[in-house]
Each structure stands twice: as structure tokens, then as C-alpha cells.
Design a protein around this motif. Structure first.
Motif, PDB file in Angstrom:
ATOM      1  N   MET A  99       5.526  30.009  53.586  1.00  0.00           N
ATOM      2  CA  MET A  99       4.647  30.339  52.838  1.00  0.00           C
ATOM      3  C   MET A  99       3.259  30.837  53.347  1.00  0.00           C
ATOM      4  O   MET A  99       2.838  31.858  52.787  1.00  0.00           O
ATOM      5  N   GLN A 100       2.629  30.123  54.403  1.00  0.00           N
ATOM      6  CA  GLN A 100       1.653  30.537  54.990  1.00  0.00           C
ATOM      7  C   GLN A 100       1.835  32.021  55.837  1.00  0.00           C
ATOM      8  O   GLN A 100       0.881  32.732  55.494  1.00  0.00           O
ATOM      9  N   ALA A 101       2.855  32.069  56.332  1.00  0.00           N
ATOM     10  CA  ALA A 101       3.231  33.176  57.062  1.00  0.00           C
ATOM     11  C   ALA A 101       3.322  34.326  56.021  1.00  0.00           C
ATOM     12  O   ALA A 101       2.883  35.447  56.273  1.00  0.00           O
ATOM     13  N   ALA A 102       3.774  34.155  54.740  1.00  0.00           N
ATOM     14  CA  ALA A 102       4.145  35.130  53.870  1.00  0.00           C
ATOM     15  C   ALA A 102       2.571  35.696  53.241  1.00  0.00           C
ATOM     16  O   ALA A 102       2.166  36.902  53.225  1.00  0.00           O
ATOM     17  N   ALA A 103       1.547  34.768  52.900  1.00  0.00           N
ATOM     18  CA  ALA A 103       0.426  35.012  52.655  1.00  0.00           C
ATOM     19  C   ALA A 103      -0.344  35.673  53.825  1.00  0.00           C
ATOM     20  O   ALA A 103      -1.071  36.631  53.490  1.00  0.00           O
ATOM     21  N   GLN A 104      -0.473  35.347  54.977  1.00  0.00           N
ATOM     22  CA  GLN A 104      -0.794  36.014  56.205  1.00  0.00           C
ATOM     23  C   GLN A 104      -0.406  37.449  56.074  1.00  0.00           C
ATOM     24  O   GLN A 104      -1.402  38.255  56.382  1.00  0.00           O
ATOM     25  N   LYS A 105       0.833  37.666  56.150  1.00  0.00           N
ATOM     26  CA  LYS A 105       1.328  39.029  56.145  1.00  0.00           C
ATOM     27  C   LYS A 105       0.841  39.872  55.045  1.00  0.00           C
ATOM     28  O   LYS A 105       0.343  41.212  55.188  1.00  0.00           O
ATOM     29  N   SER A 116      -7.733  30.437  50.550  1.00  0.00           N
ATOM     30  CA  SER A 116      -7.419  31.045  52.024  1.00  0.00           C
ATOM     31  C   SER A 116      -7.784  30.005  53.093  1.00  0.00           C
ATOM     32  O   SER A 116      -6.968  29.951  54.097  1.00  0.00           O
ATOM     33  N   ALA A 117      -8.645  29.429  53.028  1.00  0.00           N
ATOM     34  CA  ALA A 117      -9.181  28.348  53.865  1.00  0.00           C
ATOM     35  C   ALA A 117      -8.063  27.185  53.787  1.00  0.00           C
ATOM     36  O   ALA A 117      -7.632  26.810  55.011  1.00  0.00           O
ATOM     37  N   GLN A 118      -7.551  26.784  52.680  1.00  0.00           N
ATOM     38  CA  GLN A 118      -6.590  25.767  52.599  1.00  0.00           C
ATOM     39  C   GLN A 118      -5.324  26.286  53.260  1.00  0.00           C
ATOM     40  O   GLN A 118      -4.627  25.502  53.990  1.00  0.00           O
ATOM     41  N   LEU A 119      -4.851  27.531  53.309  1.00  0.00           N
ATOM     42  CA  LEU A 119      -3.660  27.950  53.939  1.00  0.00           C
ATOM     43  C   LEU A 119      -3.914  28.326  55.537  1.00  0.00           C
ATOM     44  O   LEU A 119      -3.039  28.531  56.119  1.00  0.00           O
TER      45      LEU A 119
END
Length: 489
Positions: free
Chosen positions: A33-39, A430-433
Motif C-alpha cells: 500500500m505504501q509502494a502504491a501511494a509512493q508511485k 503522507s508522513a504516516q506512510l
């Protein structure tokens, strides 16, 4: 959509936040989920459009700063001049050739402060674009996380619909076996067929919903979700302790509200710039050049001038005064839009945080509901097999269990999404992720010391609305009172 029923020191460090404990992993082991948000924040067109808008605002300031510097121009010309003068014979005509090179320099000395206010306006405009970029990044992180949760949700709902279909197919096979053995009724067979068709329709709907959220995931993230999605980490540990704390954080750090404050400050600077038009403009001008018949004057070889030029608009039909009044009203409008943004943020924070509490309570009740219906269904099945329950009782129990499981699954994902929404409203998602974006080149160092100051909305205080509800103990007492008045049998 489904068819059914704060701030970093520089943009170069934008979104370089410390990951929360629930997401504390090395980059190589980042949660999907973090990788998806990062992309998403790296490739989403809306975020990149906001980034380019910010870079354009930085360039606009460089354009305005050029007004403080001298303007140097080089002019070169060559040609012929023919003059017809009355009273002169053709031989006496003043025809001549001319050529020359001239260099001029103009320097602004005073413009009533117009350029200073323009730079101030553009500085606030740049900060507004910066906060809009932060907001777009936060919202994209939220949408990517929501899309991840929704893909998981509907994959789970498809599993439940498949299991519901299997159970109804199994019940139909039982009825068919009994019917062939001569111990079943035709009406039972028709009921089983009807319920199987409904289960098949429910399965088709859930598959269609899964397709829709998968397409939305691809739009936001830029790629299709992987075949296996691990359960997303909970954000329960990052939630504020009270609705007042959530709202106070949102009103302090929300990027949409901060952008509205900067838009108000930019409007004030423009109002000051409008008033500068009532003052004179003073320039220093220096020009020198040489050539043959320079500047069209016969026999002139060179010329140089140095002068101070004052230009003062004494009357322009009242246009300047009208512009001043117009901008004063636009300042009031910007203040109203700031207050509206504040109220919107306050509402979103209140609703999101309240959803987390409401859904937590619902989950506890839905869990008890599922457990009770599972026990009832199992008992009905056993009683049906020995002839103590009708087929309709069993099919109703199966549908009730499917509905209860579906409601529980939806509540689980709704709760996590409500937590994500709360953190996004507080500008902490964003900070949390632990998201980062290292490819941003322009810098906004003034964001480090940014403060709302006296521009905090005065008509939008922290306001926690308590909805009056009847205590459960009182409701239980009312139910007990009905028992006392019930007729005795």
C-alpha cells in the motif's frame, strides 16, 4: 465507482517524512500500500501538474525581479532618407543616407512601490501553489490508499459471494437428490432455483464492482494491482485522542486552508499595488550612439543624452480609483474563501473522525451479529436435514449470513478508510506512510518559517458538535417496560 447495493524546508525535501511505527519498514520491505501511494505521488498527472504550476510561479518571481535591474538595449540601423521640401529645387533637396549604432540604458528609480508589491504578491502566490501541491500530494496518497483498500474490499466481497453461491448450489443439489428419491417437493426445488439465481446475480455484481475499483486503482497509481495484496496496516495507533484534537490539527496544518490564507495575502499585495498607480514613476535614461548623419540629423556623427524622466498620471477618467475599489472587494472575497475553506476543513475533520468512532462501535455489533447468525444457520442446517426446518428457513438463514458477513467486511474497510481520511485532513497521512519525493528541484525555503499569524480565520473556531443520543441503558429500560406491559400467555 461501484455499481451497488510543518512543512518541509524545501521542495527538494518535499514529503520526506519519517514513517510511522505501524509502517516502520526498510524501503526494500515497504508495504504494497505504501509502494502504491509512493508511485501515485511520483507519477500522478494531477500532482505533476501542481508541481509544474509551482515551478512556473517561481519563474514568475524571477521575471518580476528583473524590473529592479537596468534595461540595456542595442540599436543599429542603416538606410536612406528622402525629403521633399516646398520651395526647393530638386538639386536643393535634403536627401541623405544615414547609419548608426546606439546603446541605451533605462533604470527604474521609483514607481510608488508597485514593483515591491508585485514581488510580494508573487511570493504569496508561490506559497499558495506550494500548499496546493502539498494538498494534491496528500489527496493522491489518500486516493491511492483508498483504492488499495477498495480492491482488497471487493476481492473479499467476491469471495463471500462465491461462498454464498456454493452454499445455494449445495442446497439445490440436496433438494434435487431428495426429489429424485421421492421425498422432496417440487416447490422446494423452485425455491432453491430462485435463491441460486439471486446468489449468481450477487456474485456477478460483486465481480463488476471489483472490476470498477481495479480500474480506479490503475488510474490513480498508474498500474494494475498485483494478484496478491497483503492486508493493509491499520492506522489506529496514529489517530488523535479526541475530535477536538483532530480538528485543531486540521485547522493548523491543512494545506488547502494554508493555500487560501496565501491567496488572501496575495490579494492584499495586489490592492497595495493598485494604489501605487496614483504616484509618479521616475526613470533614469542614458543613451549614446555614433554614425553617419546620426539620428537623421545632417552631419551629426554622435550624440549622447542622460536624463531623469518623471511620468505621473494626473487623470485617467477614474480608472485607477475604480481598480482600487475593485481590488478591495476582491480582498474581501479572498477572506470569505479562506473562511469557507476553514469551514470545509472543519467539517471534513469532524465527519472523518466521527466515522472512525461510529464504525468501531458498529464493528463490535456486527461481529456479534455474524457469530449469532452462523450458529443459527448451522442449527437450521442440522434441523433441515432431519426434517425439522423447511428449505425456506435454511435459505433465509444462508442469505442472512451472507448479508451479515458482507456488512462486517464493508465496515472493516470503511473504518480504515475513515482513519486515512482523518489523517489526510490533518495533513499527516503522507508522513504516516513514510512517502518521499526526491525529484523536486525548486526550493521554497520560506515555507520553513511559514505561519498563519493574524490571518487565522476568525469566523471558524474549533467547534466540536455533540449529537445528543439516548443512553443504551435507557433504551434497555424502555424495552423492559414493554415486557412488563406485554400480555401474559
Amino acid at each position: 465507482m461501484p455499481r451497488s447495493n510543518p512543512k518541509p524546508i524545501a521542495l527538494a525535501l518535499l514529503l520526506a517524512f519519517v514513517g510511522a511505527s505501524s509502517m516502520a519498514q526498510t524501503p526494500a520491505a515497504a508495504h504494497p500500500m505504501q509502494a502504491a501511494a509512493q508511485k501515485a505521488i511520483a507519477t500522478n498527472p494531477e500532482v505533476n501538474a501542481r508541481l509544474n504550476q509551482l515551478r512556473a510561479a517561481v519563474d514568475a518571481m524571477d521575471i518580476a525581479r528583473a524590473g529592479w535591474r537596468p534595461q540595456v538595449n542595442l540599436e543599429a540601423s542603416a538606410g536612406a532618407e528622402r525629403n521633399r521640401i516646398d520651395g526647393r529645387t530638386p538639386a536643393e533637396r535634403a536627401d541623405q543616407s544615414r547609419s548608426g549604432v546606439a546603446l541605451s540604458l533605462n533604470q527604474l528609480l521609483w514607481d510608488g512601490g508597485a514593483l515591491s508589491h508585485e514581488l510580494g504578491r508573487l511570493g504569496h502566490d508561490k506559497l499558495a501553489r506550494y500548499f496546493e501541491l502539498l494538498d494534491a500530494t496528500e489527496q493522491t496518497a489518500l486516493e491511492a490508499s483508498r483504492a488499495y483498500q477498495d480492491v482488497q474490499r471487493f476481492r473479499r466481497l467476491v469471495e463471500l459471494a462465491e461462498d454464498n453461491y456454493v452454499q445455494h448450489r449445495y442446497a439445490l443439489q440436496q433438494i434435487q437428490a431428495r426429489f429424485k428419491a421421492g421425498v422432496g417437493r417440487g416447490v422446494d426445488h423452485e425455491q432453491a432455483l430462485a435463491r441460486l439465481a439471486l446468489a449468481e446475480s450477487n456474485l456477478s455484481t460483486e465481480v463488476a464492482n471489483l472490476h470498477d475499483v481495479t480500474a480506479r486503482y490503475a488510474r490513480i497509481v498508474g498500474e494494475a494491482p498485483p494478484d496478491k495484496l497483503p492486508l493493509a496496516p491499520t492506522m489506529a495507533g496514529a489517530m488523535p485522542a479526541s475530535p477536538g484534537e483532530a480538528m485543531a490539527a486540521a485547522l493548523k496544518d491543512n494545506a488547502t486552508l494554508n493555500a487560501a490564507i496565501e491567496n488572501l495575502r496575495a490579494a492584499r499585495e495586489l490592492a497595495s499595488q493598485r494604489r501605487s498607480a496614483l504616484q509618479p514613476r521616475v526613470e533614469a535614461r542614458v543613451r549614446g550612439g555614433a554614425g553617419h548623419n546620426f539620428d537623421g540629423i545632417s552631419g551629426q556623427r554622435d550624440n549622447g543624452t542622460a536624463q531623469i524622466v518623471l511620468n505621473w498620471s494626473l487623470y485617467d477618467g477614474g480608472a485607477n480609483q475604480a481598480r482600487i475599489r475593485q481590488q478591495a472587494r476582491l480582498v474581501d472575497q479572498a477572506a470569505d474563501l479562506r473562511d469557507k475553506a476553514c469551514r470545509d476543513v472543519r467539517q471534513n475533520a469532524a465527519i472523518a473522525y466521527n466515522d472512525t468512532r461510529k464504525l468501531q462501535e458498529q464493528l463490535e455489533a456486527l461481529d456479534r451479529n455474524v457469530l449469532a447468525i452462523e450458529k443459527a444457520r448451522d442449527a437450521y442446517r442440522q434441523q433441515f436435514e432431519i426434517g425439522q426446518r423447511s428449505l425456506l428457513d435454511l435459505l433465509n438463514a444462508e442469505n442472512e449470513l451472507y448479508t451479515a458477513r458482507r456488512a462486517y467486511a464493508n465496515a472493516q474497510y470503511d473504518l480504515e478508510i475513515a482513519r486515512l481520511r482523518t489523517l489526510a485532513t490533518m495533513h499527516k497521512l503522507s508522513a504516516q506512510l513514510g512517502l518521499t519525493r526526491a525529484d523536486v528541484g525548486a526550493a521554497v525555503p520560506e515555507a520553513e518559517r511559514w505561519d498563519a499569524g493574524a490571518d487565522v480565520p476568525q469566523r471558524c473556531p474549533v467547534l466540536v458538535a455533540d449529537v445528543p443520543t439516548t443512553p443504551r441503558s435507557e433504551l434497555d429500560a424502555r424495552a423492559q417496560g414493554l415486557m412488563k406491559n406485554a400480555p401474559q400467555r
